[in-house]
Design a protein around this motif. Sequence first.
Motif, short mmCIF file in Angstrom:
data_model
loop_
_atom_site.label_atom_id
_atom_site.label_comp_id
_atom_site.label_asym_id
_atom_site.label_seq_id
_atom_site.Cartn_x
_atom_site.Cartn_y
_atom_site.Cartn_z
N PRO A 62 0.82 -1.22 0.00
CA PRO A 62 0.00 0.00 0.00
C PRO A 62 0.85 1.27 0.00
CG PRO A 62 0.18 -0.84 2.23
CD PRO A 62 0.95 -1.81 1.36
N VAL A 63 0.19 2.37 -0.35
CA VAL A 63 0.80 3.69 -0.31
C VAL A 63 0.22 4.46 0.87
CG1 VAL A 63 0.92 5.92 -1.48
CG2 VAL A 63 1.40 3.82 -2.74
N TYR A 64 1.09 5.04 1.67
CA TYR A 64 0.71 5.87 2.81
C TYR A 64 0.65 7.31 2.34
CZ TYR A 64 0.90 7.70 7.65
OH TYR A 64 0.64 8.33 8.85
N GLY A 71 -11.84 9.78 8.88
CA GLY A 71 -12.88 10.79 8.66
C GLY A 71 -12.66 11.60 7.41
N ASP A 72 -11.41 11.61 6.90
CA ASP A 72 -11.13 12.30 5.64
C ASP A 72 -11.60 11.44 4.47
OD1 ASP A 72 -9.92 14.27 7.15
OD2 ASP A 72 -7.87 13.63 6.68
N ALA A 138 -7.16 0.68 3.62
CA ALA A 138 -7.26 -0.24 4.75
C ALA A 138 -8.53 0.02 5.56
CB ALA A 138 -6.04 -0.10 5.65
N PRO A 139 -9.25 -1.03 5.96
CA PRO A 139 -10.39 -0.86 6.86
C PRO A 139 -9.91 -0.61 8.29
CG PRO A 139 -10.05 -3.17 6.43
CD PRO A 139 -9.04 -2.44 5.59
N ALA A 140 -10.79 -0.07 9.12
CA ALA A 140 -10.42 0.21 10.51
C ALA A 140 -10.37 -1.05 11.35
CB ALA A 140 -11.41 1.20 11.12
N VAL A 173 -7.93 4.75 8.45
CA VAL A 173 -6.74 4.70 9.31
C VAL A 173 -5.76 5.76 8.84
CG1 VAL A 173 -7.03 2.22 9.69
CG2 VAL A 173 -5.52 3.01 7.86
N GLU A 174 -4.83 6.14 9.69
CA GLU A 174 -3.84 7.14 9.30
C GLU A 174 -3.10 6.69 8.04
OE1 GLU A 174 -1.16 8.65 12.22
OE2 GLU A 174 -2.66 8.61 13.82
N GLY A 175 -2.99 7.63 7.09
CA GLY A 175 -2.27 7.35 5.87
C GLY A 175 -3.09 6.68 4.79
N ALA A 176 -4.29 6.25 5.11
CA ALA A 176 -5.23 5.60 4.18
C ALA A 176 -4.77 4.20 3.76
CB ALA A 176 -5.51 6.47 2.96
N LEU A 177 -3.52 4.04 3.31
CA LEU A 177 -2.97 2.77 2.85
C LEU A 177 -3.71 2.25 1.62
CD1 LEU A 177 -2.23 0.99 6.27
CD2 LEU A 177 -0.68 2.32 4.81
N LEU A 178 -3.43 2.90 0.49
CA LEU A 178 -4.09 2.60 -0.78
C LEU A 178 -3.34 1.51 -1.55
CD1 LEU A 178 -6.21 3.45 -3.03
CD2 LEU A 178 -4.35 4.91 -3.91
#
Length: 313
Positions: A62-64, A71-72, A138-140, A173-178
């Motif tokens: 993933p990409v951070y 929430g974003d 990434a899911p929470a 999650v922080e960074g989204a992780l795409l």
Amino acid sequence: MIKITRDHVIYAFSQSDKPAAFVDPGQCVEFETFDCYQGMMLAEGSTFQDFDRRFGNPATGPVYVNHAMPGDTLKIEIQKLEVGSVGILDIGGSSGALGDAFAGRKPVIKRLSVKNGRIDYEGIWVPARPMIGVIGVAPAGEPVGTLTPMDHGGNMDCTRMGEGATLYLPVNVEGALLSVGDFHAIMGEGEVANCGVEIEGRTILKLDILKQTGITWPMLENEEQWITIAYGATLDEASHKAVVQMFEFLCRKMGLSEVDAGMLLDMAGDLMICQIVNPKKTVRMEVPKWLVRRMQEKGRGFAATARSTFEDA
């Protein structure tokens, strides 16, 4: 521009994944992807016995994304989408609507040449429609496999996910992780029998962050449409979600009255099946942007403050 090679793959979206790269909002990232069989079926004569299902549907990443917080919304512009020169088309087993017809039969695998925007099916040249099958964050909670669509995105198999479209995903999650994968050179709406023309490729995505939008499900836009994408254990469940989510978007974000939003959906909303072959089904709801804009203008006292983009809404 940062490039993520297919040396970095995941098989489940997870907040514990180690980032392959860190990027700032506004940056472009190039992802290089395998096909859904991780290249194991490309050699002539290979069969499903040569395919290790533990490595199915790999996604690159993933990409951070720096400064992305829960929430974003992650804004993903698909600026370029290219596919490889050989696609895999197969049928057999027990998946999809034709499962009973092909149950017990030996699977049939075809390797199709793809060049100059066309697919060679035994001398019949079919125009290609490249699309991204798997794209998500990434899911929470617990990890979600790359075969599964949910509110984080994932295996949505939406044919509108092509070059020029913009996808919006909730950041959990922080960074989204795409992560991105599972390209198709073409796929019929519904992916009704088993698969599209599965193929490797590369895509260039521009990533941005929209702060605290309140949208908790995947949304897509192109030049002509707003699109909600929903999942469910059944098509009925997925359909209900897709419609309700579009209704909420039109009312809460586009400022339409409930009556106008409901009537717009009845007049011009298109409910489309993305795929039926996975345990969780995917459905999308499409509305034309021009009609949304006209209804915004119609709203009494609303024209002066109307918003026509997701970011401003």
